[in-house]
Structure formats: structure tokens, C-alpha cells
Design an enzyme around this catalytic site. Structure first.
Site, PDB file in Angstrom:
ATOM      1  N   LYS A   1       0.891  -1.181   0.000  1.00  0.00           N
ATOM      2  CA  LYS A   1       0.000   0.000   0.000  1.00  0.00           C
ATOM      3  C   LYS A   1       0.918   1.218   0.000  1.00  0.00           C
ATOM      4  O   LYS A   1       1.458   1.595   1.025  1.00  0.00           O
ATOM      5  CB  LYS A   1      -0.878  -0.030   1.256  1.00  0.00           C
ATOM      6  CG  LYS A   1      -2.205   0.685   1.148  1.00  0.00           C
ATOM      7  CD  LYS A   1      -2.117   2.155   0.835  1.00  0.00           C
ATOM      8  CE  LYS A   1      -1.595   2.962   1.982  1.00  0.00           C
ATOM      9  NZ  LYS A   1      -1.309   4.360   1.647  1.00  0.00           N
TER      10      LYS A   1
ATOM     11  N   CYS B   1      13.732  10.268   7.203  1.00  0.00           N
ATOM     12  CA  CYS B   1      13.656  10.020   8.654  1.00  0.00           C
ATOM     13  C   CYS B   1      15.068  10.010   9.246  1.00  0.00           C
ATOM     14  O   CYS B   1      15.237  10.173  10.443  1.00  0.00           O
ATOM     15  CB  CYS B   1      12.914   8.728   8.945  1.00  0.00           C
ATOM     16  SG  CYS B   1      13.542   7.345   8.010  1.00  0.00           S
TER      17      CYS B   1
ATOM     18  N   GLU C   1      10.062  16.019  14.078  1.00  0.00           N
ATOM     19  CA  GLU C   1      10.749  15.765  12.821  1.00  0.00           C
ATOM     20  C   GLU C   1      10.439  16.927  11.870  1.00  0.00           C
ATOM     21  O   GLU C   1       9.271  17.190  11.569  1.00  0.00           O
ATOM     22  CB  GLU C   1      10.184  14.454  12.263  1.00  0.00           C
ATOM     23  CG  GLU C   1      11.169  13.658  11.512  1.00  0.00           C
ATOM     24  CD  GLU C   1      10.643  12.272  11.140  1.00  0.00           C
ATOM     25  OE1 GLU C   1       9.434  12.001  11.218  1.00  0.00           O
ATOM     26  OE2 GLU C   1      11.492  11.460  10.768  1.00  0.00           O
TER      27      GLU C   1
ATOM     28  N   GLU D   1       9.315   1.001  10.959  1.00  0.00           N
ATOM     29  CA  GLU D   1      10.351   2.029  10.776  1.00  0.00           C
ATOM     30  C   GLU D   1       9.651   3.366  10.936  1.00  0.00           C
ATOM     31  O   GLU D   1       8.927   3.796  10.040  1.00  0.00           O
ATOM     32  CB  GLU D   1      10.959   1.939   9.374  1.00  0.00           C
ATOM     33  CG  GLU D   1      11.701   0.661   9.088  1.00  0.00           C
ATOM     34  CD  GLU D   1      12.983   0.524   9.873  1.00  0.00           C
ATOM     35  OE1 GLU D   1      13.414   1.496  10.531  1.00  0.00           O
ATOM     36  OE2 GLU D   1      13.542  -0.575   9.842  1.00  0.00           O
TER      37      GLU D   1
HETATM   38  P1  ADP Z   1       4.423  10.104   5.746  1.00  0.00           P
HETATM   39  O1  ADP Z   1       3.581  11.352   5.784  1.00  0.00           O
HETATM   40  O2  ADP Z   1       5.846  10.266   6.103  1.00  0.00           O
HETATM   41  O3  ADP Z   1       4.207   9.302   4.484  1.00  0.00           O
HETATM   42  P2  ADP Z   1       2.488   8.687   7.310  1.00  0.00           P
HETATM   43  O4  ADP Z   1       2.711   7.930   8.570  1.00  0.00           O
HETATM   44  O5  ADP Z   1       1.456   9.756   7.303  1.00  0.00           O
HETATM   45  O6  ADP Z   1       3.927   9.218   6.952  1.00  0.00           O
HETATM   46  O7  ADP Z   1       2.128   7.698   6.140  1.00  0.00           O
HETATM   47  C1  ADP Z   1       2.906   6.567   5.827  1.00  0.00           C
HETATM   48  C2  ADP Z   1       2.029   5.568   5.111  1.00  0.00           C
HETATM   49  O8  ADP Z   1       0.980   5.169   5.991  1.00  0.00           O
HETATM   50  C3  ADP Z   1       1.351   6.082   3.859  1.00  0.00           C
HETATM   51  O9  ADP Z   1       1.279   5.006   2.929  1.00  0.00           O
HETATM   52  C4  ADP Z   1      -0.006   6.470   4.367  1.00  0.00           C
HETATM   53  O10 ADP Z   1      -0.983   6.454   3.338  1.00  0.00           O
HETATM   54  C5  ADP Z   1      -0.269   5.365   5.371  1.00  0.00           C
HETATM   55  N1  ADP Z   1      -1.222   5.700   6.413  1.00  0.00           N
HETATM   56  C6  ADP Z   1      -1.529   6.915   6.929  1.00  0.00           C
HETATM   57  N2  ADP Z   1      -2.462   6.815   7.886  1.00  0.00           N
HETATM   58  C7  ADP Z   1      -2.760   5.507   8.001  1.00  0.00           C
HETATM   59  C8  ADP Z   1      -3.654   4.737   8.837  1.00  0.00           C
HETATM   60  N3  ADP Z   1      -4.430   5.303   9.755  1.00  0.00           N
HETATM   61  N4  ADP Z   1      -3.675   3.408   8.661  1.00  0.00           N
HETATM   62  C9  ADP Z   1      -2.902   2.815   7.746  1.00  0.00           C
HETATM   63  N5  ADP Z   1      -2.046   3.460   6.945  1.00  0.00           N
HETATM   64  C10 ADP Z   1      -1.972   4.786   7.059  1.00  0.00           C
END
Ligand code: ADP
Length: 479
Positions: A176, A286, A383, A252
């Protein structure tokens, strides 16, 4: 502008539209313009992807490790042959400078080559029980169907760092990708299929409903593993969801890397390292140096020289060959960086260079150096994920270690000193999963990448990276 890139879901070896028919836009961060629309996977598509990964699992697990490795090796070759086109795609959807994107393609492809080699190293153990009564046989088996959730900052490398070891171990996966950067993930799927990875082994599910689709998969008993890279905030939510079915997790999460410079350091080397640790990927990493701690006697000179290097960087669209710093990925990211800098300036910091968000279009923020930053400023706690270097001074080694450890994060730290004993002593004392000692870059597919404290659980890369996708089965044997 894009050339041909797949924009449907990739499930069971086929490109399929979302069952809802919905699509979402992918934007060019340099302009805010739409560059593609991508199928928006739903919960029912997530179940179809788990069906496909589950159907392919036994066959892939039984595929000889050498054959699995050869498919990964071929994927490395294909990525290498197409490095320029892939770099352009990354730069276009993520915004990063082409030089950074090219670096990412090499790094990302290397995970396939490294894990092609590791595929044949799923070593176990045979020994005699201490009592002498029996033999202990330990075999490694693939953990099963894996859900891989990746962020937008390294759209290729975060995918290959998970897909490589999963496939080497004999697992099947559903990736995903972040919705800001799904195109690179879809390009990876096409490459893996071309490399001979069978249908259903790799499935890619772009979705704007991340929470729902990932939650659905984590509650499907066929899913046995979650590997996530992203923020600590989302990581906590996913850990809680994974608990419901006791899903194996590798996390991570965020970082808040200290960059510590002692007065006995080689100043040029420290500046070179600072530029890499801060500015690789425009600060959207990160591992990015988030807090600079510089010994008092050299802090003025270090700040001046860092500011002069930062202000000389060419800022522009990532896809322009001359650009050294591209735009940030989206409005939220640039607004966060701007807010942190404003907060620091309001509480007494000074901007030696940068510090003001330019007018649009695009999500640009200038390379910035701040001095006189208050110890409790949010910019030292959160961050930054942008091209901003806050500098704080310290007086003693103990103080440097205390400041470096004053965070809930523990991903990476950077230490510059000319005294090897001090370097090793401080490296041991800092609470981080990785340390760059007189080096501003730690990422290497051959080394275990990961954090302690709230920066994560588990390691990616190295031999440890393979073990994350294997279970140890113990067989007590009388023979
Ligand atoms: P970043 O903004 O650094 O990408 P995020 O933690 O917001 O970090 O997102 C990382 C990944 O997790 C992306 O693929 C995002 O779509 C997904 N993501 C964000 N929120 C959720 C959630 N509640 N459950 C599952 N996946 C999520």
C-alpha cells in the site's frame, strides 16, 4: 509529460480498476498540477489483494530460493537499465531533485540485488540438546502473506527494502504505497512482473482510504505480517490494530537525529557530512539531521560556513537538471516546516540564511540555518522533514550526549570528532539504532537499518532484514 505508467491496481498479476470505479489525483509538487489519476483501492479491493497473495503463497514458498533470488536479480538489472526514466518519475511525483532521485534508484535497486544474494541464506540450525536426549532442528519458514505500507519520501526504496526481503524469504505481499507517490510503486510492480515474479506474489494497492484498507487487511486472518515505514503517530495506530490478530510487525518510524560536532573534528568533513545528512532528499528523510549540536568554540564558524553552503544551493523544480533542492512534497509538509521555523524565530532564534516561505506556486521552502534556538523549541522535538538546520551549542561531552538523548526518538545520530576513542564512546552512549561516525550517510542495503525507542521495531537490510520475514520452527527430533 509522464510517458506510459500504469495507473490501475495491480492484483493477481493483472491491472484492474478499483471496484468502486473511484480514482484520485497525483500532483506535481513543483506546480500543484495534476499529473495522473490513479485507481483508488477500497476495502473490497484489499480483500481481493489478500485473496491473490494468499493463493500464490504456497507456490512461492516452495519455489527454490535460487529461483526467487534470480527474479530479484533480474529486477535489479531492469531497474538499473531504466534508472533515468525511474528517476524522472520519482522526481515528478515526489518533487525531489533529479540527482536525489537517481541516488534513490541506485539505492532502491540495490535492495533487490542484496536480497537476491540473501535468498539462498535462510540458514537454520542442527544441534544436540544439552541433555543429550534428542536433536534440536531449527528451520526457517516464510512468515506468510505480508502487508507493506510505505511513505512518499523514498517511493522506490521504501518499497524495494520491504519487497526484496519478503520475496527472498518466500512471502507474498500487498504493497500500500503513499497516496502522494503511487506511480513509482506501480512501476516497481511492472518491473517485478517482467522479472518473472509470478502472479499474486506482489500486489499493489494505491488507496486514499489508507486507514480502512490497511485495517481491513490486518483483521484478515490470512495476513501474518505488517511492515510499515512512516510516522510514529500512524505507527502507533497500526501496532494497536496488529495486536488484534497478533500480526508480526516491523516498524520504521520517525526520527529526530542529532548531529554532534566536537571542536576536535575535521571541520570540512563535518560540513560535508552535515550537507548530506541534512539535505539528502531536501531534508525529507527520517534519517535527516534534525538538531545540530556544535561545541561552543567552533559553533560560530560552523554556523557561518554551513549557512554559506546552504544558501548556495540551487532551488527549483526537481525535474530540472540544475536543481539541487526541489519543492517539498505537499502543502501540509511545507506548512509544517514553516510553522516550526516561525515558532523558533518567535522564541528568539535567528535565521543565518533562509527562514521565509516564498510565494507560490509549488511547495517550496528555502535552505535555512537557525542559531540561538531555545532548548525546548518544538523544532528540536519534532521531525522537521525539510531543509532547515537548527544549531544549538554545547560545552562538554556529557552535555552533548544528554542533549542528543533528550528525545523519545532513537533512529540515527551523527557524531564528528577527531578522537576515535571519544567517537566510539559517544556512539555507544547515544540511544539510537544507527550512528554515523564521521559520516553523514548511514543507509546501506547491506547493513541493518532501524531504530530504538519510539523510532521503531525491527531492522531492514543486511541479514537481519531477511530474518524479519522468516519464522524459526523448532523440531525436537529423535533419530
Ligand atoms: P508520511 O507522511 O511520512 O508518508 P504517514 O505515517 O502519514 O507518513 O504515512 C505513511 C504511510 O501510511 C502512507 O502510505 C499512508 O498512506 C499510510 N497511512 C496513513 N495513515 C494511516 C492509517 N491510519 N492506517 C494505515 N495506513 C496509514
Amino acid at each position: 509529460m509522464l510517458g506510459f505508467v500504469e495507473t490501475e491496481l495491480f492484483i493477481g498479476g493483472k491491472w484492474v480498476p478499483a471496484s468502486s470505479g473511484n480514482r484520485f489525483d497525483v500532483l506535481d509538487p513543483a506546480t500543484g498540477d495534476v499529473i495522473a489519476t490513479v485507481a483508488d483501492g477500497s476495502e473490497s479491493d484489499a480483500i481481493s489483494a489478500v485473496d491473490a497473495a494468499s493463493a500464490a503463497a504456497a507456490g512461492w514458498a516452495a519455489t527454490p530460493p535460487r529461483v526467487r533470488g534470480e527474479a530479484l536479480r533480474r529486477a535489479w538489472e531492469l531497474m538499473t537499465e531504466r534508472a533515468d526514466a525511474l528517476a524522472k518519475l520519482i522526481s515528478l511525483e515526489n518533487g525531489k531533485a533529479l540527482t536525489d532521485a537517481k541516488g534513490e534508484v541506485t539505492y532502491a535497486a540495490e535492495f533487490f540485488r542484496w536480497f537476491a544474494e540473501e535468498a539462498v541464506r535462510g540458514d537454520g540450525l542442527v544441534t544436540t540438546a544439552p541433555s543429550g536426549a534428542n536433536r534440536i532442528v531449527v528451520v526457517r519458514q516464510p512468515v506468510g502473506v505480508c502487508v507493506l505500507v510505505t511513505p512518499w519520501n523514498f517511493p522506490a526504496a521504501m518499497a524495494t527494502r520491504k519487497i526484496g526481503p519478503a520475496l527472498a524469504a518466500g512471502c507474498t505481499v500487498i504493497l500500500k504505497p503513499a497516496s502522494d507517490t503511487p506511480l513509482t510503486a506501480l512501476a516497481m510492480a511492472a518491473i517485478l512482473a517482467e522479472a518473472g515474479v509470478p502472479d499474486g506474489v506482489v500486489n499493489v494497492l494505491p488507496s486514499r482510504s489508507s486507514g480502512k484498507v490497511v485495517g481491513k487487511m490486518l483483521h484478515d486472518p490470512r495476513v501474518r505480517k505488517l511492515s510499515f515505514t512512516g510516522s510514529t503517530e500512524v505507527g502507533r495506530i497500526l501496532l494497536a490494530q496488529a495486536a488484534d490478530q497478533v500480526v508480526n510487525t516491523s516498524m520504521e518510524l520517525g526520527g529526530n537525529a542529532p548531529f554532534v560536532v566536537f571542536a576536535d573534528a575535521d571541520l570540512d568533513a563535518a560540513l560535508d557530512g552535515a550537507m548530506i545528512a541534512k539535505m539528502r532528499n531536501g531534508g525529507e528523510a527520517c534519517t535527516a539531521a534534525n538538531r545540530f549540536y556544535v561545541e561552543e568554540s567552533i559553533a560560530g564558524e560552523f554556523s557561518r560556513l554551513l549557512a554559506s553552503r546552504m544558501s548556495a544551493l540551487v532551488v527549483g523544480p526537481g525535474t530540472d537538471e540544475k536543481t539541487q533542492v526541489g519543492p517539498l512534497v505537499n502543502e501540509d509538509t511545507v506548512a509544517k516546516v514553516d510553522g516550526l521555523v516561525r515558532g523558533a524565530l518567535e522564541s528568539g532564534a535567528s535565521a543565518v540564511t533562509g527562514g521565509t516561505r516564498p510565494d507560490g506556486p509549488g511547495f517550496y521552502y528555502p535552505p535555512t540555518v537557525l542559531t540561538g534556538v531555545a532548548a525546548d523549541a518544538p523544532i528540536l522535538r519534532e521531525e522537521i522533514f525539510g531543509p532547515v538546520a537548527p544549531i544549538v551549542t554545547f560545552g562538554s561531552e556529557q552535555e552533548a550526549v544528554r542533549l542528543a538523548n533528550d528525545t523519545e526518538f532513537g533512529l540515527v545520530a551523527y557524531v564528528y570528532t577527531g578522537d576515535l576513542a571519544r567517537g566510539l564512546r559517544v556512539s555507544e552512549a547515544i540511544e539510537a539504532g544507527m550512528v554515523g561516525l564521521n559520516r553523514g550517510l548511514v543507509s546501506d542495503p547491506a547493513a541493518p537499518f532501524g531504530g530504538v525507542k519510539q523510532s521503531g521495531i525491527g531492522r531492514e537490510g543486511g541479514h537481519e532484514g531477511l530474518l524479519e520475514y522468516l519464522e524459526s520452527k523448532y523440531i525436537a527430533v529423535n533419530w
